[in-house]
Design an enzyme around this catalytic site. Sequence first.
Site, PDB file in Angstrom:
ATOM      1  N   GLU A 127       0.941  -1.279  -0.092  1.00  0.00           N
ATOM      2  CA  GLU A 127      -0.100   0.122  -0.205  1.00  0.00           C
ATOM      3  C   GLU A 127       0.254   1.431  -0.562  1.00  0.00           C
ATOM      4  OE1 GLU A 127      -1.992  -0.280   3.436  1.00  0.00           O
ATOM      5  OE2 GLU A 127      -2.956  -1.777   3.007  1.00  0.00           O
ATOM      6  N   LYS A 129       2.048   4.475   1.652  1.00  0.00           N
ATOM      7  CA  LYS A 129       1.763   5.351   3.422  1.00  0.00           C
ATOM      8  C   LYS A 129       1.098   6.555   2.782  1.00  0.00           C
ATOM      9  CE  LYS A 129       4.309   5.346   7.388  1.00  0.00           C
ATOM     10  NZ  LYS A 129       4.592   6.665   7.720  1.00  0.00           N
ATOM     11  N   ASP A 131       1.048  10.230   4.004  1.00  0.00           N
ATOM     12  CA  ASP A 131       1.006  11.420   4.600  1.00  0.00           C
ATOM     13  C   ASP A 131       0.073  12.429   5.262  1.00  0.00           C
ATOM     14  OD1 ASP A 131       3.126  12.170   6.795  1.00  0.00           O
ATOM     15  OD2 ASP A 131       4.633  13.004   5.072  1.00  0.00           O
ATOM     16  N   TYR A 239      -6.481   1.509   5.667  1.00  0.00           N
ATOM     17  CA  TYR A 239      -6.082   0.898   5.392  1.00  0.00           C
ATOM     18  C   TYR A 239      -5.844  -0.375   6.215  1.00  0.00           C
ATOM     19  CZ  TYR A 239      -3.601   3.723   8.745  1.00  0.00           C
ATOM     20  OH  TYR A 239      -3.304   4.685  10.293  1.00  0.00           O
ATOM     21  N   LYS A 327      10.478   3.700   3.536  1.00  0.00           N
ATOM     22  CA  LYS A 327      10.603   5.124   3.306  1.00  0.00           C
ATOM     23  C   LYS A 327      10.928   5.411   1.726  1.00  0.00           C
ATOM     24  CE  LYS A 327       8.467   6.800   6.968  1.00  0.00           C
ATOM     25  NZ  LYS A 327       8.888   7.884   7.659  1.00  0.00           N
ATOM     26  N   CYS A 421      28.378  30.492  26.154  1.00  0.00           N
ATOM     27  CA  CYS A 421      26.753  29.833  25.760  1.00  0.00           C
ATOM     28  C   CYS A 421      26.130  31.258  25.098  1.00  0.00           C
ATOM     29  CB  CYS A 421      26.312  29.699  26.836  1.00  0.00           C
ATOM     30  SG  CYS A 421      24.191  29.584  26.770  1.00  0.00           S
ATOM     31  N   CYS A 424      23.450  32.238  27.615  1.00  0.00           N
ATOM     32  CA  CYS A 424      23.800  33.290  29.757  1.00  0.00           C
ATOM     33  C   CYS A 424      25.470  33.341  29.569  1.00  0.00           C
ATOM     34  CB  CYS A 424      23.431  32.383  30.054  1.00  0.00           C
ATOM     35  SG  CYS A 424      23.650  30.555  30.442  1.00  0.00           S
ATOM     36  N   CYS A 439      25.931  23.823  27.179  1.00  0.00           N
ATOM     37  CA  CYS A 439      25.776  24.900  28.346  1.00  0.00           C
ATOM     38  C   CYS A 439      25.616  24.570  29.703  1.00  0.00           C
ATOM     39  CB  CYS A 439      25.011  25.931  28.038  1.00  0.00           C
ATOM     40  SG  CYS A 439      24.245  26.824  28.999  1.00  0.00           S
ATOM     41  N   CYS A 444      20.565  28.626  32.529  1.00  0.00           N
ATOM     42  CA  CYS A 444      20.405  29.129  31.473  1.00  0.00           C
ATOM     43  C   CYS A 444      19.213  29.708  30.955  1.00  0.00           C
ATOM     44  CB  CYS A 444      21.431  28.439  30.751  1.00  0.00           C
ATOM     45  SG  CYS A 444      21.123  29.167  29.111  1.00  0.00           S
TER      46      CYS A 444
HETATM   47  S1  IVH Z   1      -0.860   0.060   8.954  1.00  0.00           S
HETATM   48  C1  IVH Z   1      -0.161  -0.905  13.083  1.00  0.00           C
HETATM   49  N1  IVH Z   1      -1.317   1.483   6.059  1.00  0.00           N
HETATM   50  O1  IVH Z   1       1.629   5.183   9.130  1.00  0.00           O
HETATM   51  C2  IVH Z   1       0.300  -0.410  11.526  1.00  0.00           C
HETATM   52  N2  IVH Z   1      -0.290   2.802   7.983  1.00  0.00           N
HETATM   53  O2  IVH Z   1       4.300   4.856  11.506  1.00  0.00           O
HETATM   54  C3  IVH Z   1      -1.408   0.666  11.183  1.00  0.00           C
HETATM   55  N3  IVH Z   1      -0.204   5.113   7.548  1.00  0.00           N
HETATM   56  O3  IVH Z   1       0.159   5.379  11.970  1.00  0.00           O
HETATM   57  C4  IVH Z   1      -0.347   1.332  10.452  1.00  0.00           C
HETATM   58  N4  IVH Z   1      -0.730   5.378   5.514  1.00  0.00           N
HETATM   59  O4  IVH Z   1      -1.545   6.547  10.473  1.00  0.00           O
HETATM   60  C5  IVH Z   1      -0.747   1.981   7.497  1.00  0.00           C
HETATM   61  N5  IVH Z   1      -1.576   2.518   4.099  1.00  0.00           N
HETATM   62  C6  IVH Z   1      -1.052   2.716   5.603  1.00  0.00           C
HETATM   63  C7  IVH Z   1      -0.467   3.188   6.065  1.00  0.00           C
HETATM   64  C8  IVH Z   1      -0.478   3.663   7.129  1.00  0.00           C
HETATM   65  C9  IVH Z   1       0.122   5.932   6.252  1.00  0.00           C
HETATM   66  C10 IVH Z   1       0.315   5.826   8.657  1.00  0.00           C
HETATM   67  C11 IVH Z   1      -0.641   5.438  10.475  1.00  0.00           C
HETATM   68  C12 IVH Z   1       0.049   4.795  11.064  1.00  0.00           C
HETATM   69  C13 IVH Z   1       1.716   5.309  10.096  1.00  0.00           C
HETATM   70  C14 IVH Z   1       2.933   4.650  10.819  1.00  0.00           C
END
Ligand code: IVH
Length: 682
Positions: A127, A129, A131, A239, A327, A421, A424, A439, A444
Amino acid sequence: MAAKRLAKKNAPPTKAAARRRVAGLRRQIEYHNYRYHVLDQPEITDRAYDRLVRELQDLEGRFPDLVTPESPTQRVGARPSAAFATVEHRRPMRSLANAFNEEELRAWGSRCVNALGGEPAAGYVCELKIDGAAVSLTYERGVLTRGATRGDGVAGEDVTANLKTVKSIPLRLRADRPPAVIEIRGEVYLTREAFEAINREREEAGQSLFANPRNAAAGSLRQLDPRVTAGRPLDIFVYGVGAADGATFRTHAQTLQWLADAGLKVNSHTESAAAPQDVLRYVERWTARHTGLRYETDGVVVKVNDLGEQTELGATSSAPRWAIAYKFPAEQAVTKVNDIRVYVGRTGALTPVAVLDPVHVSGVTVTNATLHNEDEIARKDVRIGDWVTVQRAGEVIPEVVQVLTARRTGRERRFTMPGRCPSCGTPVQRETGEAVLRCTNLACPAQVLGRLIHFCSRGAMNIDRVGPKLLEQLLAQRLVADPADLYALTAEQLIDLERMGSKSAANVLVSIDGSRRTTLARLVYALGIRHVGAHVAELLAAQFGDLRHLVRASFEDVRDVPGIGPAIAESVAGFFRNPANVRLIDKLLATGVTPAPARRAGTGPLAGKRVVFTGFLESFARPAAEALAKERGAIVSGSVSAQTDYVVAGGSPGSKLQKARALGVKVLTEQEFAALTGNTKE
Ligand code: IVH
């Protein structure tokens, strides 16, 4: 039809006719809402849709007792609230472990294969991820009854009214026989375009700008007035399922299909992957393509598809073992270093920061980048006037990656860290083995301010109306000297400050007052003990249960907490050896700060019990047994003490069993443990 004519003619319809028409209108509106916001395939014009809504509003106006919370007219129904209630998640909302390259991703796959004794039976699911901000949606008998933020993963904030304004979240599931309760998880996000529009508006209104779409989405969700949230075009991708009573799924793919069928929005780029090569291909494809999407993604999430195997793999305290977040590499940009400034943080650490020509990186304008410490400046040989590449990686503050030495003109200036510093004037020190200059003056002003900012921050006491600007003023006016002083502030004192009306002063006081009731973990984290982040604070709170016990804990007591090493233990014990810190805690408790003891999941026989495992277990992998005990609310510890409630002894147990016997701690066989968890084979 008859009811429609009645409504049109304005003659009062009978109650029974109105009820039927209301039900029909709701079904139609829900359907068209789904076509438009979830499938992106509208079937009727906006005008036709608006007509349906207006007719429903009209009927509900005439028969107010026909209004129900899940009616499509109730999306922006709620009034502004003073604060969000805290809600505990039925299952913790964990985060994900990261893989930053292909090797780490492969290593995760191998760990799964080893633990499962072969390739996953139903492969993997890949899937994007997203943001944004994680949320949990609870539907009871198909009706949305609660929406919450992730919070610290154990408990979040009740933002139901705000989530109801998100049009792609159905107020009622499209399911004939919906489960009794189902808790669905997903990510609320804003498109890049929506984010930019919001920031343009804020700029015109002279308001501070959101740093990125994620912050804008999270900020919009946490608005006390749902009308403000309704004005932000938030969207969602779901998800997964957190907990379900009355629904059983065999695979993750099947769960996602069920969610899509129930009218929720599942990301269309989700794909099954039979083998590791398929996962790698997906990752490669989206690494190249993700910047072309309308919304921000920061990686790929890979999940083991079979849910039985997910349970078998279990979770660590922070993340499941059955999933990993790959990532995307950070985006980079080239810009010029105009200056280098030094900031002093709450621990006294001096951090050099490059002041840059503003530059766009991953959709955000960057003006500063951290240089970490003097060794890093020397290693990268960064000089004032240099051209450099900078990068932004997720949460992390932008950093200078390298100098483009070919562009040097000879006019660049070398930088040396100050000997004193900048806040201070105390001479700075560098501890052996450390890269940072510090420091050492605890009084401070920069450190005092830093500690106060940390104390009030979201993960700590969460005093949201008290930010850095206000704290600076409070310090300058000598109204506060330490965090406990915040609780003695009065409206009169606040009103005298710049840009503070009586309404804002009252809000500030409400916000401070609200933080008195907090959790032990938050308070421990708020104290700002070195090496004690939110996760370690949770571990300490769970182990000691009460602040007084923690204050009295020895180095050994702390070191024996699973997950805590000697460096942290020394820092914690050292903190409480300092009488000034103990005085601060007494002062905080005297002002009415009341940390609730650590939360224990459930009320079963293991809830709140301290459990130690020893020896070889026959029917559980050790991590799975530990995860199960934790799931049932137990605190799993690595060593036996008088506080231990149960020692679970498998084959060839070691000295822990002897110690348990000597201390009179109850010893369980593996079968007795299984029975206590309700996990018996019969
Ligand atoms: S699964 C226990 N799937 O990423 C597993 N998370 O760093 C639960 N997120 O807090 C996460 N897209 O909010 C999952 N396709 C996806 C996601 C996803 C974004 C976020 C999620 C989680 C964070 C984890």
